[in-house]
Design an enzyme around this catalytic site. Structure first.
Site, PDB file in Angstrom:
ATOM      1  N   ASP A  24       6.581  -4.442  18.439  1.00 10.04           N
ATOM      2  CA  ASP A  24       6.966  -3.028  18.373  1.00 10.04           C
ATOM      3  C   ASP A  24       8.251  -2.847  19.177  1.00 10.04           C
ATOM      4  O   ASP A  24       8.316  -3.253  20.339  1.00 10.04           O
ATOM      5  CB  ASP A  24       5.818  -2.189  18.976  1.00 10.04           C
ATOM      6  CG  ASP A  24       6.159  -0.718  19.083  1.00 10.04           C
ATOM      7  OD1 ASP A  24       7.098  -0.274  18.400  1.00 10.04           O
ATOM      8  OD2 ASP A  24       5.461  -0.020  19.856  1.00 10.04           O
ATOM      9  N   ASN A  26      10.007   0.373  19.071  1.00 14.10           N
ATOM     10  CA  ASN A  26      10.316   1.788  19.325  1.00 14.10           C
ATOM     11  C   ASN A  26       9.168   2.543  19.989  1.00 14.10           C
ATOM     12  O   ASN A  26       9.129   3.773  19.965  1.00 14.10           O
ATOM     13  CB  ASN A  26      10.754   2.483  18.028  1.00 14.10           C
ATOM     14  CG  ASN A  26       9.661   2.454  16.964  1.00 14.10           C
ATOM     15  OD1 ASN A  26       8.630   1.815  17.162  1.00 14.10           O
ATOM     16  ND2 ASN A  26       9.868   3.143  15.867  1.00 14.10           N
ATOM     17  N   ASP A  28       5.956   3.007  19.307  1.00 16.51           N
ATOM     18  CA  ASP A  28       4.937   3.795  18.600  1.00 16.51           C
ATOM     19  C   ASP A  28       3.646   3.005  18.400  1.00 16.51           C
ATOM     20  O   ASP A  28       2.742   3.437  17.701  1.00 16.51           O
ATOM     21  CB  ASP A  28       5.461   4.316  17.249  1.00 16.51           C
ATOM     22  CG  ASP A  28       5.812   3.184  16.284  1.00 16.51           C
ATOM     23  OD1 ASP A  28       5.683   2.004  16.665  1.00 16.51           O
ATOM     24  OD2 ASP A  28       6.214   3.475  15.142  1.00 16.51           O
ATOM     25  N   ASP A  32       7.633  -3.490  14.028  1.00 18.36           N
ATOM     26  CA  ASP A  32       8.717  -3.038  13.144  1.00 18.36           C
ATOM     27  C   ASP A  32       9.784  -4.123  13.026  1.00 18.36           C
ATOM     28  O   ASP A  32       9.708  -5.163  13.695  1.00 18.36           O
ATOM     29  CB  ASP A  32       9.308  -1.719  13.675  1.00 18.36           C
ATOM     30  CG  ASP A  32       9.608  -1.803  15.161  1.00 18.36           C
ATOM     31  OD1 ASP A  32      10.300  -2.762  15.563  1.00 18.36           O
ATOM     32  OD2 ASP A  32       9.132  -0.940  15.933  1.00 18.36           O
ATOM     33  N   ASP A 207       1.332 -11.177  -4.931  1.00 19.48           N
ATOM     34  CA  ASP A 207      -0.022 -10.753  -4.538  1.00 19.48           C
ATOM     35  C   ASP A 207      -0.964 -10.627  -5.742  1.00 19.48           C
ATOM     36  O   ASP A 207      -0.575 -10.079  -6.781  1.00 19.48           O
ATOM     37  CB  ASP A 207       0.142  -9.373  -3.876  1.00 19.48           C
ATOM     38  CG  ASP A 207      -1.146  -8.769  -3.382  1.00 19.48           C
ATOM     39  OD1 ASP A 207      -1.628  -9.203  -2.333  1.00 19.48           O
ATOM     40  OD2 ASP A 207      -1.667  -7.843  -4.044  1.00 19.48           O
ATOM     41  N   GLU A 272      -0.545 -15.873  -4.974  1.00 16.62           N
ATOM     42  CA  GLU A 272      -1.818 -15.787  -4.266  1.00 16.62           C
ATOM     43  C   GLU A 272      -2.939 -16.033  -5.262  1.00 16.62           C
ATOM     44  O   GLU A 272      -3.081 -15.298  -6.240  1.00 16.62           O
ATOM     45  CB  GLU A 272      -2.018 -14.400  -3.644  1.00 16.62           C
ATOM     46  CG  GLU A 272      -3.293 -14.361  -2.823  1.00 16.62           C
ATOM     47  CD  GLU A 272      -3.864 -12.962  -2.584  1.00 16.62           C
ATOM     48  OE1 GLU A 272      -4.545 -12.788  -1.577  1.00 16.62           O
ATOM     49  OE2 GLU A 272      -3.655 -12.060  -3.409  1.00 16.62           O
TER      50      GLU A 272
END
Ligand code: GLC
Length: 545
Positions: A24, A26, A28, A32, A207, A272
């Site tokens: 992280d 920032n 929160d 990110d 996926d 996948e």
């Protein structure tokens, strides 16, 4: 720092990043892209770096996050939670400067129910986007068109009051299935690939591909005769999913995607696909390899669910290696990901070290899940902290995937160096010990083992490009194989049992690395390797590496 970029043939390992949980930046509590940028040195190039040549990101696209990004509402942008497209471009440049390839997830089977296509599609039966999704009339009694089940619980059909039809959702009802029979959908999917390849992305993980083609007459799936209605049985297993997936056009549709991949130099696509049980593993794998072995390959997840024993592992690897065409097919062995309990929690710590040796010495392209290189365990998630909806919609089956998605453990700080605030999921525990800063200082740590193995593999033509042969095919406790390239040979010997085992090795052998660095196996004067319980070793010959 401009590291020469490798071709995919030379990549020694791919590292999977679950973006919410890596770093992280920032404050929160959610990972990110700028967080990942700040950690690139850990992956490659920095002091003591792990040494991976490629990263794969689970979805980064705008999404209402019903399935944490696998419900995409815009395929060609970045969710603001993770940053911006400019951040992504900066990350791509930073990765490429270090010689790291970047692979992104691609979710072709379904979108989010908030994707503009679906919003339009459900407005009326004659909307131009209606046929982008899989709509069907109810049965005369008003019930769902057929018996197909959602993997995430209940019927795979959801009633839409406005237009008086059902839509199909193989996963959550917030993830409507696209209609791949519609050529316009397939065109859209191809242009999405072009968008990311034009930007410089190097590879795609595709996926849930087995679902893109289904029975065109929507016939019922037959009952599974082996299903027993035990209290902890998953009702999804009550049917054999032969009509709702692996439809007649599957490989043709995938081929259209790999045709796009092939238009760009040195790009790949990994499908996948889990072992199915309905098809033989040979047919299943060769079907996927047959799509286009030059640029695409399926994952091999067989090592995830099976019994931890020498015969069981030897069996699947020998069989798989046996039917591959080694000149054409790239194996992609994978022992953990964001959908499976953590490796250490599944098999145990010493056993997970053995798996690390196995994975990095097998042929092909190993894919390592973030945190597995530290030996991170499943997190313990209280009901009030749960994020993944699976435990709520399928109660009692313990299928929630939060335990394996907990924040990366960088340091012994309060939030493990992942964030300055309470993270979106609790830490997995033991982070005062199990973290990058601490483990990188210990020569015998899990991380040191991985780093050594990846470094060795990166420099070893035998491991990256050599042939494979199973040895000693009936040993009940020890699985062993040899890798060879030109005159060089490496032997890998894995003691799957909880007892010491002796194993005869050729004269001139020496132990190059043991999974138990503090106390490696010794070779006696009579050329017998004395393995500790669950120990794995790479054995070199005098004339080899
Ligand atoms: C794949 C993903 C899983 C996701 C599902 C639906 O299996 O790995 O996380 O929930 O597809 O997209």
């Amino acid at each position: 720092m401009n590291a020469p970029s490798k071709t995919w043939k030379d990549v020694n390992a791919v590292y999977q990043i679950y973006p919410r949980s890596f770093q992280d930046s920032n404050g929160d509590g959610v990972g990110d892209l700028r967080g990942v940028i700040s950690r690139l040195d850990y992956l490659k190039g920095g002091e003591g770096a792990l040494g991976v040549d490629a990263i794969w990101f689970s979805p980064l696209f705008p999404s209402p996050m019903a399935d944490f990004g696998y419900d995409v509402s815009n395929y060609c942008d970045i969710d603001p939670l993770f940053g911006t497209l400019d951040d992504f471009k900066e990350l791509l440049a930073g990765a490429h400067a270090r010689g790291i390839k970047v692979m992104i997830d691609f979710v072709p089977n379904h979108t989010s129910h908030e994707h503009p296509w679906f919003r339009e599609s459900k407005t009326s039966r004659d909307n131009p986007k209606r046929e982008y999704y899989t709509w069907a009339d109810p049965k005369p009694d008003g019930s769902a068109p057929n018996n197909w089940l959602s993997i995430f619980g209940g019927s795979a059909w959801e009633w839409d009051e406005t237009t008086g039809q059902y839509y199909l959702h193989t996963f959550l009802k917030e993830q409507p299935d696209l209609n791949w029979r519609n050529p316009a959908v397939r065109q859209e999917m191809q242009s999405i690939l072009r968008f990311w390849f034009d930007m410089g992305v190097d590879g795609i993980r595709a996926d849930a591909v087995r679902w893109v083609s289904k029975d065109e007459h929507y016939r019922d799936d037959p009952k599974n005769p082996a299903f027993t209605d035990a209290p902890n049985a998953d009702p999804f297993a009550s049917l054999l999913h032969v009509q709702s997936r692996f439809g007649p056009h599957l490989f043709e549709y995938l081929r259209e995607l790999t045709d796009v991949v092939e238009q760009y130099p040195d790009k790949i696509m990994i499908f996948e696909d889990y072992p199915d049980g309905v098809f033989t593993s040979r047919d299943q794998y060769l079907g996927f390899y047959g799509v286009n072995p030059r640029v695409s390959m399926p994952f091999n997840f067989e090592g995830i669910g099976r019994e931890f024993s020498a015969p069981s592992f030897r069996h699947f690897i020998t069989e798989f290696q046996g039917f591959l065409d080694v000149d054409q097919h790239t194996p992609v062995y994978c022992f953990g990901n964001h959908d499976q309990p953590r490796l250490v929690s599944r098999v145990g710590e010493r056993q997970a070290r053995l798996v690390a040796v196995l994975q990095t010495t097998l042929p092909g392209l190993p894919v390592v899940y973030y945190g597995d290189e530290l030996g991170m365990k499943n997190g313990i998630i209280r009901p009030s902290e749960e994020q993944d909806p699976l435990n709520v919609i399928k109660p009692g089956l313990n299928q929630g995937r939060d335990p394996e998605r907990t924040p990366m453990q960088w340091s012994a700080d309060e939030y493990a160096g992942f964030s300055t605030v309470k993270p979106w999921l609790p830490l997995a525990g033991q982070h005062d010990e199990v973290n990058v800063a601490t483990l990188s200082q210990k020569y015998d740590s899990f991380l040191a083992l991985y780093t050594w193995l990846l470094d060795f593999r990166a420099r070893s033509d035998v491991l990256k490009h050599g042939g494979y042969q199973t040895l000693d095919s009936s040993n009940p406790h020890v699985f062993s194989f040899v890798r060879m390239h030109g005159n060089e040979q490496l032997m890998v010997v894995l003691n799957f049992s909880n007892r010491r085992r002796s194993y005869a090795v050729p004269p001139g052998s020496h132990v190059l690395i043991s999974s138990q660095q503090a106390n490696p196996a010794k070779i006696s004067r009579k050329h017998v390797l004395k393995l500790h319980p669950y120990e794995a070793v790479i054995v070199g010959q005098m004339h080899s590496a």
